[in-house]
Design an enzyme around this catalytic site. Sequence first.
Site, PDB file in Angstrom:
ATOM      1  N   LYS A  23       0.833  -1.197   0.000  1.00  0.00           N
ATOM      2  CA  LYS A  23       0.000   0.000   0.000  1.00  0.00           C
ATOM      3  C   LYS A  23       0.873   1.255   0.000  1.00  0.00           C
ATOM      4  CE  LYS A  23      -3.685  -0.214   2.561  1.00  0.00           C
ATOM      5  NZ  LYS A  23      -4.294  -0.392   3.876  1.00  0.00           N
ATOM      6  N   ARG A  93      -2.839   2.897   9.022  1.00  0.00           N
ATOM      7  CA  ARG A  93      -3.226   1.590   8.466  1.00  0.00           C
ATOM      8  C   ARG A  93      -2.017   0.707   8.262  1.00  0.00           C
ATOM      9  NH1 ARG A  93      -8.323   2.715   5.079  1.00  0.00           N
ATOM     10  NH2 ARG A  93      -8.286   4.965   5.030  1.00  0.00           N
ATOM     11  N   GLY A 102      -8.236  -7.255   5.945  1.00  0.00           N
ATOM     12  CA  GLY A 102      -8.928  -7.454   7.220  1.00  0.00           C
ATOM     13  C   GLY A 102      -8.120  -8.151   8.290  1.00  0.00           C
ATOM     14  N   MET A 104      -5.171  -7.130   9.711  1.00  0.00           N
ATOM     15  CA  MET A 104      -4.485  -6.290  10.699  1.00  0.00           C
ATOM     16  C   MET A 104      -5.330  -5.053  10.993  1.00  0.00           C
ATOM     17  SD  MET A 104      -0.582  -6.781   9.578  1.00  0.00           S
ATOM     18  CE  MET A 104      -0.870  -6.507   7.868  1.00  0.00           C
ATOM     19  N   ARG A 337      -4.136  -0.923  -5.852  1.00  0.00           N
ATOM     20  CA  ARG A 337      -3.379  -2.183  -5.802  1.00  0.00           C
ATOM     21  C   ARG A 337      -3.878  -3.081  -6.919  1.00  0.00           C
ATOM     22  NH1 ARG A 337      -6.215  -4.070  -0.216  1.00  0.00           N
ATOM     23  NH2 ARG A 337      -8.303  -4.202  -1.025  1.00  0.00           N
ATOM     24  N   HIS A 455      -4.163 -40.810   4.407  1.00  0.00           N
ATOM     25  CA  HIS A 455      -4.790 -41.576   3.337  1.00  0.00           C
ATOM     26  C   HIS A 455      -5.938 -40.801   2.707  1.00  0.00           C
ATOM     27  CE1 HIS A 455      -7.731 -44.503   1.786  1.00  0.00           C
ATOM     28  NE2 HIS A 455      -6.646 -45.055   1.275  1.00  0.00           N
ATOM     29  N   SER A 764      12.857 -41.083  -8.223  1.00  0.00           N
ATOM     30  CA  SER A 764      11.658 -40.288  -8.016  1.00  0.00           C
ATOM     31  C   SER A 764      11.603 -39.970  -6.521  1.00  0.00           C
ATOM     32  CB  SER A 764      10.429 -41.077  -8.444  1.00  0.00           C
ATOM     33  OG  SER A 764       9.281 -40.309  -8.205  1.00  0.00           O
ATOM     34  N   CYS A 831       7.405 -37.309  -6.728  1.00  0.00           N
ATOM     35  CA  CYS A 831       6.033 -37.808  -6.793  1.00  0.00           C
ATOM     36  C   CYS A 831       5.320 -37.721  -5.443  1.00  0.00           C
ATOM     37  CB  CYS A 831       5.989 -39.236  -7.325  1.00  0.00           C
ATOM     38  SG  CYS A 831       6.809 -40.408  -6.255  1.00  0.00           S
ATOM     39  N   TYR A 851      10.946 -33.655 -13.976  1.00  0.00           N
ATOM     40  CA  TYR A 851       9.486 -33.560 -13.940  1.00  0.00           C
ATOM     41  C   TYR A 851       8.971 -33.530 -12.513  1.00  0.00           C
ATOM     42  CZ  TYR A 851       9.305 -38.524 -12.725  1.00  0.00           C
ATOM     43  OH  TYR A 851       9.448 -39.717 -12.078  1.00  0.00           O
TER      44      TYR A 851
HETATM   45  C1  PEP Z   1       6.047 -40.613  -0.937  1.00  0.00           C
HETATM   46  O1  PEP Z   1       6.422 -41.185   0.076  1.00  0.00           O
HETATM   47  O2  PEP Z   1       6.285 -39.413  -1.181  1.00  0.00           O
HETATM   48  C2  PEP Z   1       5.264 -41.339  -1.935  1.00  0.00           C
HETATM   49  C3  PEP Z   1       4.967 -40.780  -3.090  1.00  0.00           C
HETATM   50  O3  PEP Z   1       4.840 -42.581  -1.592  1.00  0.00           O
HETATM   51  P1  PEP Z   1       3.558 -42.863  -0.650  1.00  0.00           P
HETATM   52  O4  PEP Z   1       2.877 -41.562  -0.422  1.00  0.00           O
HETATM   53  O5  PEP Z   1       2.739 -43.836  -1.384  1.00  0.00           O
HETATM   54  O6  PEP Z   1       4.212 -43.412   0.569  1.00  0.00           O
END
Ligand code: PEP
Length: 877
Positions: A23, A93, A102, A104, A337, A455, A764, A831, A851
Site C-alpha cells: 500500500k 493503516r 482485514g 491487521m 493495488r 490416506h 523419483s 512424486c 518432472y
Molecule cells: C512418498 O512417500 O512421497 C510417496 C509418493 O509414496 P507414498 O505416499 O505412497 O508413501
Amino acid sequence: MTNKYVYLFSEGNASMKNLLGGKGANLAEMTTLGIPVPQGFIVTTEACNKYYEDGRKISDEIISQIFEQLAKLEETTGKKFGDNTNPLLVSVRSGARVSMPGMMDTILNLGLNDVAVEAMAEMTKNPRFAYDSYRRFIQMFSDVVMGIEKRLFENKIDELKEKKGVEFDTDLTAEDLKELVAKFKELYKKEKGEDFPSDPKNQLIESITAVFRSWDNPRAIVYRRLNDIPGEWGTAVNVQQMVFGNKGETSGTGVAFSRNPANGDKAIYGEYLMNAQGEDVVAGIRTPLEIGKLKEQNPEIYAEFEGIVNTLEDHYKDMQDMEFTIEEGKLYFLQTRNGKRTAQAALKIAVDLVEEGMLTKEQAILKVEPKQLDTLLHPAFYTEDLKKATPIAKGLPASPGAACGKIAFTADEAKDRAALGEDVVLVRLETSPEDIEGMIAAKGILTVRGGMTSHAAVVARGMGTCCVAGCGTIKVNEEKRTIEVNGKVYTADDYISIDGTSGNVYGERIKTVTPEISGHFAIFMGWADEIRKLKVRANADSPRDAKQAVEFGAEGIGLCRTEHMFFAEDRIMAVRQMITSKDVEQRKVALAKILPMQKSDFIGIYEAMEGRPVTIRLLDPPLHEFLPTADQDIKDLAKEMGITYDELKGTVQELHEFNPMMGHRGCRLAVSYPEIAEMQARAIIEAAIEVNKSKGHNIVPEIMIPLVGEIKELKYVKDVIVATVEEVMKEKGVTLQYKVGTMIEIPRAALTADEIAKEAEFFSFGTNDLTQMTFGFSRDDAAKFLAAYYEKKIYEQDPFAKLDQTGVGSLIKIAAEKGKATRPDIHLGICGEHGGDPSSIEFCHNTGLDYVSCSPFRVPLARLAAAQAQVKQPRPL
Ligand code: PEP
Ligand code: MG
C-alpha cells in the site's frame, strides 16, 4: 550512518514494496505520478522487524524520525496536530508486502481531542459530524489499540438511545454525542486507570505500535500460513492525512476496479456513495450507487476519475482496485493495488492484456495464482448461500472444492446410499484403503484425524473429491451413527457441507455449482506449456484417473501406486491371502489370482496414456492397511485358504507391527517375498507387450522400487525384476525396452545416491516419506501437534504440504548431485504431494529435476507453476 525508518510518500516508489509494503509503495508511486493523494508517510517493514527485535518496543530513534516526518506533513498540509483552528487528522493503516485484507488493524480520525473536535465542528459547520467522528475514534482506539471490548462502548450507546427514547444512532444529536464522548472517556479511565490520551502524538505512537503488534495476531498468523507469507516480512504502517467524504452533498467516497473482478470484462466497475465515509460503503447501511451514475451526477469529476483509473492501469499493467474520496468537490485517490479477482476473471484479464499489447506472454503467466486454477476444476459453493452460512468447525483444507450431502458413517453406507441417488458426505475418524469405494461414491470426505498426506487427503486429491481432514472438534459416534459438534448432534438424516479449500465445515445444506471452463483457460495454459521446461506427470492408479490426468494435460504417469488397486471387493481377499500365506506355495496360489487383475489394470492405464511414459511402483503397503480385522473377514479368508480361524488369527497377530509405516513395507516386502515382485514385473511387461501390439505404441515401462535405503537391497530386488522380464520376453519372443529405478524417500538413500545410481536408471523423490523420516514426524499424526508449532512460530508451514527446502530440500539436492555424478543422464522426478505445490515446484525447477508428478486435478496448477518458475529463473533445457 543511521537507518532511515520513515519515508514521506514523495520519497518512495512502487519498486520499494519490500520496505514500504504494497500500500505504501503504491501511495508513493501515485504521488510521483501526480495523482491527487492525501499526503502522509510510511513507517517501514524494517521498523516493524526492529520493533520485534527490541522486545516489542518502538525505539527512540524511530520515534524521532516519525515526528520529523510528521512536522513535514504538517507543513505541506498547512494543518497541525491538535490545532484549535485547522487540526490535522490522520488514518493509521497496516500495509504488508502483499495485501492481507482485514487481517491487521486500522485507526481512523486520529488526532481528535477536545480542542480539535471543536475546530472540526466549526470548520465543517457540522458539530454532529465532528462529535460522531470523535466518539468513533475513541471507540476504535480503545478497542484496537488498548484492547477494551467494543461491546462495552456499544452498551453505552444503547443506554443513551434508551434514555433519549430514540431507535437509531442517526437520531442522536450533536449534544447527545458530546455526552456520549464524555461517557466513553469515563469508561476508558475505568478500564485503563488513566485518562484517554489527548495528545495526538501519543495517540499516533500507540496506534503505530498496535499495527506492528497486529502483524502477530492469531488471524494474521493463520492467513500467512494459508497464503505462504513469511513472518519475517513484517508490516509497514501508513500514516495518511484524512479526507472526508461525509462533508455534505459535494463529498462522497467509493471503491472501483479498472476491470470487472468477477468476469474480467474490460469496463470500470465500482460503487460509491455521496455524503458518506468508507465504512458506510463497506457496512452496507446505505445502498451504494453504481459508478456509471457518477458520470450523470458529476461529469467533470467522473472524467478526472476515469482518466486516473486508466493511467493507473496502464502504469501498473494490471487490473487495479482503488479507493477514492471526493471532499467538497475535490477528488482524491486513497489507495491502488492489483485487484483480487476470480479465477475466470484472472484468465480473461491475462489473455486480454497480452492481446492489448500491454504484457508479454511471460509477464501474463505471472498474473494468475496457480492455486486459483483449482477453483475452475472443482465445484464451489453458491456465493449467496455461503454468505449466509456460519462454519461449525474447521479442519485441514486437504482437497479443494465444495461438497454437500447427508452424513454417511461408513464407506459401505456411502456407497449404498449414493447408489440410491442420495448425496452423501462420508464422515470418518480416518479413512483406510478399504474405504475406497465409499470415497468414490461420496460427494466429499470429512475426517477427524490425519494430516495433509493422510490416506484420506492423498486419495481424495487423486480423485478430485473435496476433503477436509483432521477436524478434531468433531466427535463421531459410529455406533449411534451421530456426530457431535459443540454440543449439537447431527444424524444420518442431517446435511453437512464442507469446503476443502478453506477447511470449513457447515452444519447445513449449502448449494454447490460447477464452474464453467472458458476458452481463455486453454489459451493461457498453452502459453504456460510453451514456456515451461519442467515436465508434468500425474499420480494415477486407475485407467479412470489416468484419463482424467491426460485431459488436464499430464505428460505421463510419475507414480502408479499398485497397492491402491487391491482394495476392490473382488480383490481384497486374494491380497490378504498373499500377505498371510505361511509359505511360498500358498503365496503363489494367491499371486496367480492377482496376476490377471494387475495385468488388466496396467493394460487399461497404458491405453489411457496412449504411449506416454508410465512409472509403476512395486507394492508398498504398510501391512496394517491390508490385514483383515473384522472376525467375519478372518473367517471368510480362512475358509478360502483351507485353514482354521485360529490359525489365521494367529498369523494376523504375528504380523501386527508397532510402527507399520517403518515396518514391513516397500522393497522390504519384495526382499522377504520375491515372488510378489516377480508377479508384478510379469504383469507390467506382459501388459506393455500386449498394448504395444494392439495399439501400435512403443511403451517403455518404468518399474519403480519403493523405500530403498541401501544399494544391496535395491540390487536384490532389481535382479528379481530383470530375471523375470528376461523370462517374459523369451516366452513371448519379443524384446522390449524398460527401465528400473527407485524412489528416494529414505534419508540414507539420498545420502548414498551415488551408490544407488549405479543400479537405478531414474530417481523419483517420495517426499511424503522423505519428510516423515527427515523430521521424524508421523505423516498421519503430525497435524495434531503441528498446530502448537504454528502458534509458537516454530514452524510457519505444514512440511507435508509445502516442501521444507532447508532440510528435506538439501537431501534432494545432495541426491540429485550424487545421482548425476554417477549417471549423468539419470532421470529425476518428484512424486510426493509436494509435486502439486507451487513453491515446491519452483524448488524442483531450480534444482534441475526433469518432472514433477501430482494428482490429476493439480496438473494444471503444476503446469502453470512450472512456467512461472521458468520466467522467474530461466533454465536451459
Ligand atoms: C512418498 O512417500 O512421497 C510417496 C509418493 O509414496 P507414498 O505416499 O505412497 O508413501
Ligand atoms: Mg512413500
